[in-house]
Design an enzyme around this catalytic site. Structure first.
Site, PDB file in Angstrom:
ATOM      1  N   ASP A  11      50.015  39.000  37.670  1.00 34.94           N
ATOM      2  CA  ASP A  11      49.464  40.210  37.050  1.00 34.94           C
ATOM      3  C   ASP A  11      49.264  39.614  35.539  1.00 34.94           C
ATOM      4  OD1 ASP A  11      48.427  42.671  36.198  1.00 34.94           O
ATOM      5  OD2 ASP A  11      50.405  42.850  35.433  1.00 34.94           O
ATOM      6  N   TYR A  13      48.367  41.910  32.421  1.00 36.64           N
ATOM      7  CA  TYR A  13      48.695  42.896  31.416  1.00 36.64           C
ATOM      8  C   TYR A  13      50.109  43.388  31.623  1.00 36.64           C
ATOM      9  CZ  TYR A  13      43.803  42.454  30.247  1.00 36.64           C
ATOM     10  OH  TYR A  13      42.587  42.054  29.976  1.00 36.64           O
ATOM     11  N   ARG A  42      48.152  52.677  26.673  1.00 35.86           N
ATOM     12  CA  ARG A  42      48.233  51.999  27.964  1.00 35.86           C
ATOM     13  C   ARG A  42      48.743  53.123  29.281  1.00 35.86           C
ATOM     14  NH1 ARG A  42      47.928  47.820  31.601  1.00 35.86           N
ATOM     15  NH2 ARG A  42      49.842  47.596  32.531  1.00 35.86           N
ATOM     16  N   SER A 117      43.950  40.385  38.066  1.00 32.74           N
ATOM     17  CA  SER A 117      43.943  41.433  37.332  1.00 32.74           C
ATOM     18  C   SER A 117      42.970  42.492  37.204  1.00 32.74           C
ATOM     19  CB  SER A 117      43.825  40.931  35.775  1.00 32.74           C
ATOM     20  OG  SER A 117      43.809  41.870  34.871  1.00 32.74           O
ATOM     21  N   ASN A 118      43.355  43.818  36.972  1.00 33.36           N
ATOM     22  CA  ASN A 118      42.280  45.011  36.825  1.00 33.36           C
ATOM     23  C   ASN A 118      41.301  44.546  35.621  1.00 33.36           C
ATOM     24  OD1 ASN A 118      42.938  46.378  38.870  1.00 33.36           O
ATOM     25  ND2 ASN A 118      44.311  47.645  37.732  1.00 33.36           N
TER      26      ASN A 118
END
Lengths: 222, 222
Positions: A11, A13, A42, A117-118
């Site tokens: 991942d 972030y 966040r 990642s998103n």
């Protein structure tokens, strides 16, 4: 004995990059409120990923990130100008990476070393390319290709298609407990990088191992 | 002019009932930490609804509520006994209702007046039955029937099936911004009961109206 791993998937972030390295930039615009805005930014960004996935309303990471920033600033009874918005979104493309990342990726050379990642390509690619470990990575995969956010099964499935591996050949690393739960539910091996000593999630999905930083995963080397 | 409404549909937790009326019970077990545990308990409960929906791992409300409580207590470095767990889950079946609910439901008599909640019947039914307005309601609908949490489209769809109405004939009330976003996305008319002066969600889905408590919806009467 650890199972044979073909792809080490990270991942981005919170795991490779510190999302709270925007705190200072937030504080420059909103003195004394930088830490609160960064935390809320966040938190809301994650909530909006989950809600949009549940509602079936995917939007790219940059839009969700701006939306979350707007909420976080409103919550502090502050006004956000267009210039501040652009500057803070730009800061999100220049997050600091954690100090051990380069050393760990160096020790894993010769394997598939992948960011998943998103983040959408417009945000994720500049971030990864400007990092000191870009040349050590073999792939960067964005959920934007299938427009399904983590932790949906459809998102993790993209990793298998892109890397041509089976799920039990993947070791997935994330600092985000919800991401580890989703990856475990999907069938990856999982290492939770619990950087801040959080309690384990109560979702009935125990991570295969827990480390305080990425160095721990070196015990998965054969 | 307001459109013609056939069903007034109310979310339960936070909208009719105050989820933080467990604060005192939490404080009895964990002195000085009741408010923090209650806040974290609710926050984690919502997060677990969303994550389970995204992961495709539905579990009934009572399990999710216990899981969230366990996390909230761990976060405070406290231990939760089995007896405390049972007592606090029991407190969740006896939440206080907001003071204006009975008066508003009385003024709406003759219409379909419905509770629609993520709560499973074992938790939701005792709560609603012991309230002072139970006899004023025409239906109580739990997402447990389709095992899809709000704010998924599949959950709101259950309301149409159960009440035999079209989506534009529904006015949906919730204090939860995410629930209003989901209902609006699905096609209900929406009234956000913003009891605590929160900023509007940044999901591109504006509620049809915003009131500080349920009395505001009386302007939808023809």
């Amino acid at each position: 004995m650890k199972p044979s791993i073909k792809a080490f998937v990270f991942d981005a972030y919170g795991t490779l990059f510190d999302v709270h390295s925007v705190t200072e930039a937030c504080n420059d615009f909103f003195p004394g409120k930088g830490a609160d805005i960064s935390q809320s930014w966040r938190k809301k960004q994650l909530e909006y990923f989950f809600l949009r996935q549940v509602m079936g309303r995917y939007a790219p990471f940059d839009q969700v990130t701006i939306d979350a920033l707007r909420y976080a600033v409103k919550e502090q009874q502050e006004d956000l100008s267009h210039e501040q918005e652009i500057a803070l979104l730009d800061a999100y493309k220049k997050l600091d990476s954690y100090e051990e990342v380069k050393e760990v990726l160096s020790a894993l050379q010769g394997r598939k070393l992948v960011v998943f990642s998103n983040g959408s390509p417009t945000m994720l690619e500049p971030l990864v390319k400007h990092s000191e470990f870009f040349s050590l990575l073999t792939d960067t995969i964005s959920v934007d290709k299938v427009k399904q956010f983590k932790p949906s099964p459809a998102s993790y499935s993209l990793v298998l298609e892109e890397l041509n591996v089976r799920r039990e050949e993947v070791l997935f690393m994330s600092s985000n407990g919800w991401d580890i739960s989703g990856a475990k539910s999907f069938g990856f091996h999982t290492a939770w990088i619990n950087r801040t000593g959080l309690p384990e999630e109560e979702l009935g999905l125990t991570p295969d191992c827990v480390y305080t930083n990425l160095k721990g995963i070196l015990e998965w080397l054969e």
